[in-house]
Design an enzyme around this catalytic site. Structure first.
Site, PDB file in Angstrom:
ATOM      1  N   ASP A 110       0.813  -1.218   0.000  1.00  0.00           N
ATOM      2  CA  ASP A 110       0.000   0.000   0.000  1.00  0.00           C
ATOM      3  C   ASP A 110       0.846   1.267   0.000  1.00  0.00           C
ATOM      4  O   ASP A 110       0.319   2.373   0.087  1.00  0.00           O
ATOM      5  CB  ASP A 110      -0.953   0.002   1.207  1.00  0.00           C
ATOM      6  CG  ASP A 110      -0.216  -0.154   2.527  1.00  0.00           C
ATOM      7  OD1 ASP A 110       1.033  -0.092   2.529  1.00  0.00           O
ATOM      8  OD2 ASP A 110      -0.880  -0.327   3.566  1.00  0.00           O
ATOM      9  N   GLY A 111       2.155   1.102  -0.025  1.00  0.00           N
ATOM     10  CA  GLY A 111       3.033   2.270  -0.073  1.00  0.00           C
ATOM     11  C   GLY A 111       3.171   2.992   1.259  1.00  0.00           C
ATOM     12  O   GLY A 111       3.766   4.064   1.325  1.00  0.00           O
TER      13      GLY A 111
ATOM     14  N   ARG B 236      14.121  10.139   5.660  1.00  0.00           N
ATOM     15  CA  ARG B 236      15.442   9.516   5.781  1.00  0.00           C
ATOM     16  C   ARG B 236      16.476  10.362   5.039  1.00  0.00           C
ATOM     17  O   ARG B 236      16.142  11.153   4.153  1.00  0.00           O
ATOM     18  CB  ARG B 236      15.447   8.102   5.170  1.00  0.00           C
ATOM     19  CG  ARG B 236      14.314   7.222   5.653  1.00  0.00           C
ATOM     20  CD  ARG B 236      14.644   5.751   5.486  1.00  0.00           C
ATOM     21  NE  ARG B 236      14.548   5.233   4.131  1.00  0.00           N
ATOM     22  CZ  ARG B 236      14.733   3.947   3.815  1.00  0.00           C
ATOM     23  NH1 ARG B 236      15.055   3.061   4.738  1.00  0.00           N
ATOM     24  NH2 ARG B 236      14.630   3.540   2.559  1.00  0.00           N
TER      25      ARG B 236
ATOM     26  N   ASP C 166      18.808  -6.623  -1.981  1.00  0.00           N
ATOM     27  CA  ASP C 166      18.227  -5.283  -2.165  1.00  0.00           C
ATOM     28  C   ASP C 166      18.328  -4.454  -0.882  1.00  0.00           C
ATOM     29  O   ASP C 166      18.069  -3.254  -0.905  1.00  0.00           O
ATOM     30  CB  ASP C 166      16.766  -5.360  -2.624  1.00  0.00           C
ATOM     31  CG  ASP C 166      15.929  -6.283  -1.760  1.00  0.00           C
ATOM     32  OD1 ASP C 166      16.259  -7.481  -1.694  1.00  0.00           O
ATOM     33  OD2 ASP C 166      14.968  -5.814  -1.129  1.00  0.00           O
TER      34      ASP C 166
HETATM   35  P1  AMP Z   1      12.134  -5.003   2.465  1.00  0.00           P
HETATM   36  O1  AMP Z   1      12.705  -6.373   2.385  1.00  0.00           O
HETATM   37  O2  AMP Z   1      11.329  -4.736   3.729  1.00  0.00           O
HETATM   38  O3  AMP Z   1      13.182  -3.967   2.273  1.00  0.00           O
HETATM   39  O4  AMP Z   1      11.050  -4.814   1.309  1.00  0.00           O
HETATM   40  C1  AMP Z   1      11.162  -5.412   0.050  1.00  0.00           C
HETATM   41  C2  AMP Z   1      10.398  -4.653  -1.006  1.00  0.00           C
HETATM   42  O5  AMP Z   1       9.025  -4.492  -0.648  1.00  0.00           O
HETATM   43  C3  AMP Z   1      10.936  -3.258  -1.255  1.00  0.00           C
HETATM   44  O6  AMP Z   1      10.918  -3.052  -2.630  1.00  0.00           O
HETATM   45  C4  AMP Z   1       9.960  -2.374  -0.533  1.00  0.00           C
HETATM   46  O7  AMP Z   1       9.880  -1.072  -1.060  1.00  0.00           O
HETATM   47  C5  AMP Z   1       8.660  -3.118  -0.725  1.00  0.00           C
HETATM   48  N1  AMP Z   1       7.665  -2.841   0.329  1.00  0.00           N
HETATM   49  C6  AMP Z   1       7.737  -3.158   1.628  1.00  0.00           C
HETATM   50  N2  AMP Z   1       6.639  -2.730   2.271  1.00  0.00           N
HETATM   51  C7  AMP Z   1       5.847  -2.116   1.358  1.00  0.00           C
HETATM   52  C8  AMP Z   1       4.574  -1.459   1.397  1.00  0.00           C
HETATM   53  N3  AMP Z   1       3.882  -1.331   2.537  1.00  0.00           N
HETATM   54  N4  AMP Z   1       4.101  -0.949   0.252  1.00  0.00           N
HETATM   55  C9  AMP Z   1       4.777  -1.060  -0.905  1.00  0.00           C
HETATM   56  N5  AMP Z   1       5.969  -1.667  -1.012  1.00  0.00           N
HETATM   57  C10 AMP Z   1       6.506  -2.193   0.101  1.00  0.00           C
HETATM   58 MG    MG Z   2      14.314  -2.973   1.476  1.00  0.00          MG
END
Ligand code: AMP
Ligand code: MG
Length: 471
Positions: free
Chosen positions: A118-119, A170, A247
């Site tokens: 949901d961003g 950030r 990532d």
């Molecule tokens: P992370 O492993 O938590 O860094 O997240 C992996 C991917 O999921 C990244 O590309 C984040 O931007 C995306 N992501 C995590 N939470 C959300 C969210 N609530 N809405 C959209 N993208 C998300």
């Molecule tokens: Mg990440």
């Protein structure tokens, strides 16, 4: 606000499929929780601005001036060992650069990379990132930072519950990840895209390499070295990241993407802080090995522009170099400055005793920095203290000098999960005092802070908190 000029000219250097322009989706009734005055000062943000409602609006993405065109980066990655081609800033928007820090809001709404998300970012995860990134900075560990945080009346769904949405502003010298190179490798003009991205990273974080003939190999070698240093520092303070996917690995050697992280409390080599990590891939003891594995992915995707054999041979030495650096830091934590052939054994025995007797890791080092060897009455650690006291006889620096040096490397305070949870619970009720108190502790964890003395102790009967990835 009119005067805030953020530079985005650097974007021209990379191929335009590496990012997308995105409009922020502001939250309802934003409220400032905390502003990081130290960082604001450092980047010369006007103090009137950070104390004004304009700053809250800025974090919320309202009334952005025409010179700011927010964008999200695309990247790929290996998540828990598996390749995922289409990742990216799913909830982060980059606003531009101010005095070497690139500002980014996390939680500003969906982007082309949000996939099913949901961003948004919930209050608890935003507070955890805001405080911990500054805590790492306070400990002298390379990291992204945070300049401010807002709460709101916007609700988001997580599991079966609704939570408050929040945004963290950030700041980092770089947002390039290993996964950014994986994205370039997967693109049509991989060689050109990789070169552009590598040059972009060199400009941003490794400018001394610019003129070298073999600059891309050298870039890789330096990323390896920075990652070794980062892992040695993480391990030395008992930091467990929790989601070391490629990532979430910074190509500038920074701690990035604070999710389910934790400072280890009772020493446990097998400690896993991420509830979703059932197999313990990212356990405490695995972190350096995972970093090396992630670097092998980076070598593979850089191979169109740099010699793969040379890169892999360099990475082969990762663990040897890591151990050397890690043990050197551990010796300093113990106040051992001379060399003794048995030092490694002494440190390994200490780990065994800490593990066998479940001793609180950071309190242990703080206590011995105060000369307190009597605080635990358990067999193994008492045996180890005998060895340690004998070893100290071979040191030449005075006791006072040793304690003073040890207190500069062994923090009196670490932000424990129960503390963060207390700050979150209070913030959910609209009381932000603990967030601001903990920011003060985080930024100077070696200072005395007499009014916060009670936070030096592990909380009795605290059930260690585990977080999962999605927050
Ligand atoms: P992370 O492993 O938590 O860094 O997240 C992996 C991917 O999921 C990244 O590309 C984040 O931007 C995306 N992501 C995590 N939470 C959300 C969210 N609530 N809405 C959209 N993208 C998300
Ligand atoms: Mg990440």
């Amino acid at each position: 606000m009119k005067n805030l000029q953020l530079d985005t000219t650097f974007l021209k250097k990379i191929n335009n499929d590496h990012y997308s322009f995105v409009d922020p989706k502001p939250l309802k009734n934003p409220k400032l929780i905390s502003v990081n005055r130290a960082l604001a000062n450092e980047i010369t943000l006007n103090s009137h601005f950070i104390d004004s409602v304009e700053f809250v609006k800025f974090i919320n993405g309202e009334n952005l001036t025409d010179n700011i065109k927010p964008f999200s980066y695309a990247y790929s990655g290996h998540q828990f060992g598996f390749h995922v081609p289409n990742l990216g800033d799913g909830r982060a928007l980059n606003l531009g650069k101010l005095n070497s820090y690139q500002l980014q809001t996390k939680g500003s709404g969906i982007t082309p990379y949000s996939r099913d998300g949901d961003g948004r970012a919930v209050l608890r995860s935003s507070i955890r990132e805001y405080l911990l990134s500054e805590a790492m900075y306070g400990l002298g560990i390379p990291t992204t930072r945070a300049l401010g945080i807002i709460s709101s009346d916007t609700k988001v769904y997580r599991g079966y519950e609704t939570e408050k949405a929040s945004i963290v502003l950030r700041a980092s010298t770089s947002w390039i990840r290993f996964g950014s190179f994986e994205f370039a490798y997967n693109s049509e003009n991989k060689e050109e895209n990789l070169k552009n991205l590598a040059d972009f990273l060199i400009d941003e974080s490794y400018p001394h390499l610019k003129e070298l003939d073999n600059k891309y190999e050298e870039l890789y070698f330096e990323i390896v070295d920075k990652t070794i240093e980062l892992m040695a520092l993480w391990q030395s303070v008992g930091f467990c990241h929790g989601v070391m996917n490629t990532d979430n690995m910074s190509a500038a050697g920074l701690t990035i993407d604070y999710g389910p992280y934790a400072f280890m409390e009772e020493f446990d080599q097998g400690y896993v802080c991420n509830l979703s990590d059932k197999e313990g891939r990212y356990s405490f003891t695995n972190q350096p090995f995972i970093a090396q594995w992630n670097l092998s992915v980076l070598a593979k995707v850089l191979s169109p522009i740099a010699d793969e054999g040379l890169m892999n041979s360099y990475n082969d030495h990762f663990i040897g170099k890591f151990k050397k650096r890690y043990f050197a830091i551990m010796k300093e934590k113990l106040g051992l400055y001379n060399n003794d052939i048995d030092d490694t054994t002494l440190i390994l025995r200490m780990f065994s005793a800490l593990q066998a007797e479940s001793i609180d890791y950071n309190s242990f080092f703080y206590k011995i920095s105060c000369g307190d060897f009597e605080f635990i009455n358990r067999v193994q650690i008492k045996g180890w203290f005998k060895l340690y006291k004998n070893r100290l006889e071979h040191e030449t620096v005075s006791k006072e000098e040793r304690f003073s040096r040890m207190k500069k490397i062994n923090p009196k305070f670490v932000l424990r999960n129960y503390m963060l949870q207390d700050a979150i619970d209070k913030a959910e009720q609209g009381d932000y005092t603990l967030v601001n108190d903990f920011l003060e502790i985080a930024q100077d964890p070696f200072a005395d802070h007499p009014k916060y003395e009670h936070y030096t102790k592990p909380k009795p009967n605290w059930e260690p908190l585990k977080c999962s990835c999605s927050s």
